[in-house]
Design a protein around this motif. Structure first.
Motif, PDB file in Angstrom:
ATOM      1  N   SER A  56      -2.133  13.054 -12.753  1.00 14.28           N
ATOM      2  CA  SER A  56      -3.596  13.103 -12.582  1.00 14.28           C
ATOM      3  C   SER A  56      -3.999  12.367 -11.308  1.00 14.28           C
ATOM      4  CB  SER A  56      -4.279  12.479 -13.794  1.00 14.28           C
ATOM      5  OG  SER A  56      -3.875  11.125 -13.912  1.00 14.28           O
ATOM      6  N   MET A  57      -3.366  12.734 -10.214  1.00 12.50           N
ATOM      7  CA  MET A  57      -3.594  12.067  -8.933  1.00 12.50           C
ATOM      8  C   MET A  57      -5.081  12.103  -8.553  1.00 12.50           C
ATOM      9  SD  MET A  57      -1.833  12.943  -5.285  1.00 12.50           S
ATOM     10  CE  MET A  57      -2.731  14.452  -5.037  1.00 12.50           C
ATOM     11  N   ASP A  58      -5.580  10.970  -8.120  1.00 12.05           N
ATOM     12  CA  ASP A  58      -6.974  10.815  -7.705  1.00 12.05           C
ATOM     13  C   ASP A  58      -7.050  10.957  -6.183  1.00 12.05           C
ATOM     14  OD1 ASP A  58      -9.532   9.994  -7.074  1.00 12.05           O
ATOM     15  OD2 ASP A  58      -9.461   8.168  -8.280  1.00 12.05           O
ATOM     16  N   ASP A  59      -7.566  12.081  -5.719  1.00 11.33           N
ATOM     17  CA  ASP A  59      -7.612  12.356  -4.271  1.00 11.33           C
ATOM     18  C   ASP A  59      -8.445  11.337  -3.513  1.00 11.33           C
ATOM     19  OD1 ASP A  59      -5.982  14.575  -4.494  1.00 11.33           O
ATOM     20  OD2 ASP A  59      -7.659  15.978  -4.670  1.00 11.33           O
ATOM     21  N   ILE A  60      -9.533  10.905  -4.086  1.00 16.17           N
ATOM     22  CA  ILE A  60     -10.402   9.929  -3.410  1.00 16.17           C
ATOM     23  C   ILE A  60      -9.679   8.590  -3.281  1.00 16.17           C
ATOM     24  CG2 ILE A  60     -12.549   8.608  -3.586  1.00 16.17           C
ATOM     25  CD1 ILE A  60     -13.782  11.127  -4.898  1.00 16.17           C
ATOM     26  N   ARG A  61      -9.047   8.161  -4.361  1.00 18.59           N
ATOM     27  CA  ARG A  61      -8.298   6.901  -4.328  1.00 18.59           C
ATOM     28  C   ARG A  61      -7.160   6.987  -3.318  1.00 18.59           C
ATOM     29  NH1 ARG A  61      -7.937   1.726  -4.262  1.00 18.59           N
ATOM     30  NH2 ARG A  61      -6.108   0.865  -5.253  1.00 18.59           N
ATOM     31  N   LEU A  62      -6.474   8.106  -3.296  1.00 16.08           N
ATOM     32  CA  LEU A  62      -5.377   8.297  -2.359  1.00 16.08           C
ATOM     33  C   LEU A  62      -5.878   8.211  -0.919  1.00 16.08           C
ATOM     34  CD1 LEU A  62      -2.374   8.917  -2.007  1.00 16.08           C
ATOM     35  CD2 LEU A  62      -2.964  11.347  -2.086  1.00 16.08           C
ATOM     36  N   ALA A  63      -6.997   8.833  -0.631  1.00 19.06           N
ATOM     37  CA  ALA A  63      -7.572   8.787   0.718  1.00 19.06           C
ATOM     38  C   ALA A  63      -7.946   7.357   1.097  1.00 19.06           C
ATOM     39  CB  ALA A  63      -8.792   9.696   0.807  1.00 19.06           C
ATOM     40  N   GLN A  64      -8.492   6.608   0.145  1.00 17.69           N
ATOM     41  CA  GLN A  64      -8.853   5.210   0.405  1.00 17.69           C
ATOM     42  C   GLN A  64      -7.615   4.374   0.715  1.00 17.69           C
ATOM     43  OE1 GLN A  64     -10.842   4.407  -3.312  1.00 17.69           O
ATOM     44  NE2 GLN A  64     -12.873   4.753  -2.422  1.00 17.69           N
ATOM     45  N   LEU A  65      -6.555   4.581  -0.061  1.00 17.00           N
ATOM     46  CA  LEU A  65      -5.310   3.839   0.168  1.00 17.00           C
ATOM     47  C   LEU A  65      -4.725   4.159   1.537  1.00 17.00           C
ATOM     48  CD1 LEU A  65      -3.635   4.260  -3.334  1.00 17.00           C
ATOM     49  CD2 LEU A  65      -4.578   2.143  -2.379  1.00 17.00           C
ATOM     50  N   LYS A  66      -4.711   5.440   1.879  1.00 20.31           N
ATOM     51  CA  LYS A  66      -4.163   5.844   3.176  1.00 20.31           C
ATOM     52  C   LYS A  66      -4.999   5.298   4.330  1.00 20.31           C
ATOM     53  CE  LYS A  66      -1.694  10.018   1.848  1.00 20.31           C
ATOM     54  NZ  LYS A  66      -1.558  11.460   2.075  1.00 20.31           N
ATOM     55  N   ARG A  67      -6.306   5.283   4.159  1.00 22.11           N
ATOM     56  CA  ARG A  67      -7.191   4.745   5.198  1.00 22.11           C
ATOM     57  C   ARG A  67      -6.923   3.251   5.389  1.00 22.11           C
ATOM     58  NH1 ARG A  67     -11.768   5.749   2.914  1.00 22.11           N
ATOM     59  NH2 ARG A  67     -11.628   7.953   3.397  1.00 22.11           N
ATOM     60  N   ARG A  68      -6.795   2.517   4.290  1.00 21.11           N
ATOM     61  CA  ARG A  68      -6.543   1.071   4.377  1.00 21.11           C
ATOM     62  C   ARG A  68      -5.179   0.805   5.006  1.00 21.11           C
ATOM     63  NH1 ARG A  68      -7.664  -3.466   6.003  1.00 21.11           N
ATOM     64  NH2 ARG A  68      -6.827  -5.220   4.858  1.00 21.11           N
ATOM     65  N   LEU A  75       0.830  -1.206   0.000  1.00 22.26           N
ATOM     66  CA  LEU A  75       0.000   0.000   0.000  1.00 22.26           C
ATOM     67  C   LEU A  75       0.864   1.255   0.000  1.00 22.26           C
ATOM     68  CD1 LEU A  75      -2.918  -0.932   2.397  1.00 22.26           C
ATOM     69  CD2 LEU A  75      -3.128  -0.209   0.018  1.00 22.26           C
ATOM     70  N   GLU A  76       1.954   1.245   0.721  1.00 21.97           N
ATOM     71  CA  GLU A  76       2.859   2.395   0.737  1.00 21.97           C
ATOM     72  C   GLU A  76       3.403   2.651  -0.668  1.00 21.97           C
ATOM     73  OE1 GLU A  76       4.873   5.674   1.612  1.00 21.97           O
ATOM     74  OE2 GLU A  76       3.483   4.682   2.968  1.00 21.97           O
ATOM     75  N   ARG A  77       3.789   1.592  -1.370  1.00 23.44           N
ATOM     76  CA  ARG A  77       4.270   1.757  -2.745  1.00 23.44           C
ATOM     77  C   ARG A  77       3.167   2.291  -3.650  1.00 23.44           C
ATOM     78  NH1 ARG A  77       6.768  -3.075  -1.331  1.00 23.44           N
ATOM     79  NH2 ARG A  77       5.158  -4.297  -2.386  1.00 23.44           N
ATOM     80  N   GLU A  78       1.963   1.780  -3.483  1.00 23.49           N
ATOM     81  CA  GLU A  78       0.840   2.235  -4.296  1.00 23.49           C
ATOM     82  C   GLU A  78       0.517   3.710  -4.015  1.00 23.49           C
ATOM     83  OE1 GLU A  78      -3.630   0.811  -5.624  1.00 23.49           O
ATOM     84  OE2 GLU A  78      -2.481  -0.450  -4.246  1.00 23.49           O
ATOM     85  N   ILE A  79       0.601   4.108  -2.757  1.00 23.19           N
ATOM     86  CA  ILE A  79       0.373   5.508  -2.392  1.00 23.19           C
ATOM     87  C   ILE A  79       1.428   6.387  -3.067  1.00 23.19           C
ATOM     88  CG2 ILE A  79       0.542   7.166  -0.475  1.00 23.19           C
ATOM     89  CD1 ILE A  79      -0.844   4.951   1.264  1.00 23.19           C
ATOM     90  N   GLN A  80       2.685   5.971  -3.000  1.00 18.53           N
ATOM     91  CA  GLN A  80       3.752   6.754  -3.636  1.00 18.53           C
ATOM     92  C   GLN A  80       3.551   6.836  -5.150  1.00 18.53           C
ATOM     93  OE1 GLN A  80       5.969   8.683  -2.126  1.00 18.53           O
ATOM     94  NE2 GLN A  80       4.908   8.043  -0.267  1.00 18.53           N
ATOM     95  N   ASP A  81       3.156   5.740  -5.773  1.00 15.96           N
ATOM     96  CA  ASP A  81       2.878   5.743  -7.212  1.00 15.96           C
ATOM     97  C   ASP A  81       1.747   6.713  -7.539  1.00 15.96           C
ATOM     98  OD1 ASP A  81       4.846   3.866  -7.597  1.00 15.96           O
ATOM     99  OD2 ASP A  81       3.455   2.175  -7.838  1.00 15.96           O
ATOM    100  N   THR A  82       0.710   6.710  -6.713  1.00 12.72           N
ATOM    101  CA  THR A  82      -0.438   7.593  -6.927  1.00 12.72           C
ATOM    102  C   THR A  82      -0.018   9.060  -6.777  1.00 12.72           C
ATOM    103  OG1 THR A  82      -1.964   5.892  -6.135  1.00 12.72           O
ATOM    104  CG2 THR A  82      -2.781   8.148  -6.168  1.00 12.72           C
ATOM    105  N   LEU A  83       0.815   9.330  -5.781  1.00 17.89           N
ATOM    106  CA  LEU A  83       1.280  10.702  -5.568  1.00 17.89           C
ATOM    107  C   LEU A  83       2.140  11.207  -6.725  1.00 17.89           C
ATOM    108  CD1 LEU A  83       2.203  10.568  -1.777  1.00 17.89           C
ATOM    109  CD2 LEU A  83       0.417  11.966  -2.823  1.00 17.89           C
ATOM    110  N   ASN A  84       2.830  10.305  -7.395  1.00 19.69           N
ATOM    111  CA  ASN A  84       3.732  10.685  -8.485  1.00 19.69           C
ATOM    112  C   ASN A  84       3.022  10.851  -9.820  1.00 19.69           C
ATOM    113  OD1 ASN A  84       5.994  10.765  -6.822  1.00 19.69           O
ATOM    114  ND2 ASN A  84       6.375   8.596  -7.073  1.00 19.69           N
ATOM    115  N   LYS A  85       1.761  10.490  -9.895  1.00 22.61           N
ATOM    116  CA  LYS A  85       1.019  10.623 -11.142  1.00 22.61           C
ATOM    117  C   LYS A  85       0.501  12.051 -11.287  1.00 22.61           C
ATOM    118  CE  LYS A  85      -0.495   5.867 -11.392  1.00 22.61           C
ATOM    119  NZ  LYS A  85      -1.624   4.948 -11.275  1.00 22.61           N
TER     120      LYS A  85
END
Length: 60
Positions: A29-41, A17-27
């Motif tokens: 077109s970052m998806d704020d909702i997806r990022l929040a879901q990943l961080k919550r999980r 999940l940490e890697r996925e969060i970092q990948d999302t942050l580096n995009k």
């Protein structure tokens, strides 16, 4: 599944999940909702790992 194996699996998922969060942050077109879901999980996994470690320490 023995507790130690369960903890190892939870830690693996936490790192993934940490890697996925970092990948999302580096995009761009970052998806704020997806990022929040990943961080919550990720936080839920961390809490579960902590709870299991604490309960295991109380047993021993």
């Amino acid at each position: 599944m023995p507790l130690q194996n369960h903890l190892v699996e939870l830690e693996r998922k936490h790192r993934a999940l940490e890697r996925e969060i970092q990948d999302t942050l580096n995009k761009p077109s970052m998806d704020d909702i997806r990022l929040a879901q990943l961080k919550r999980r990720k936080l839920q996994l961390k809490d579960e790992i902590t709870r299991l470690r604490t309960s295991d320490m109380e047993i021993h």
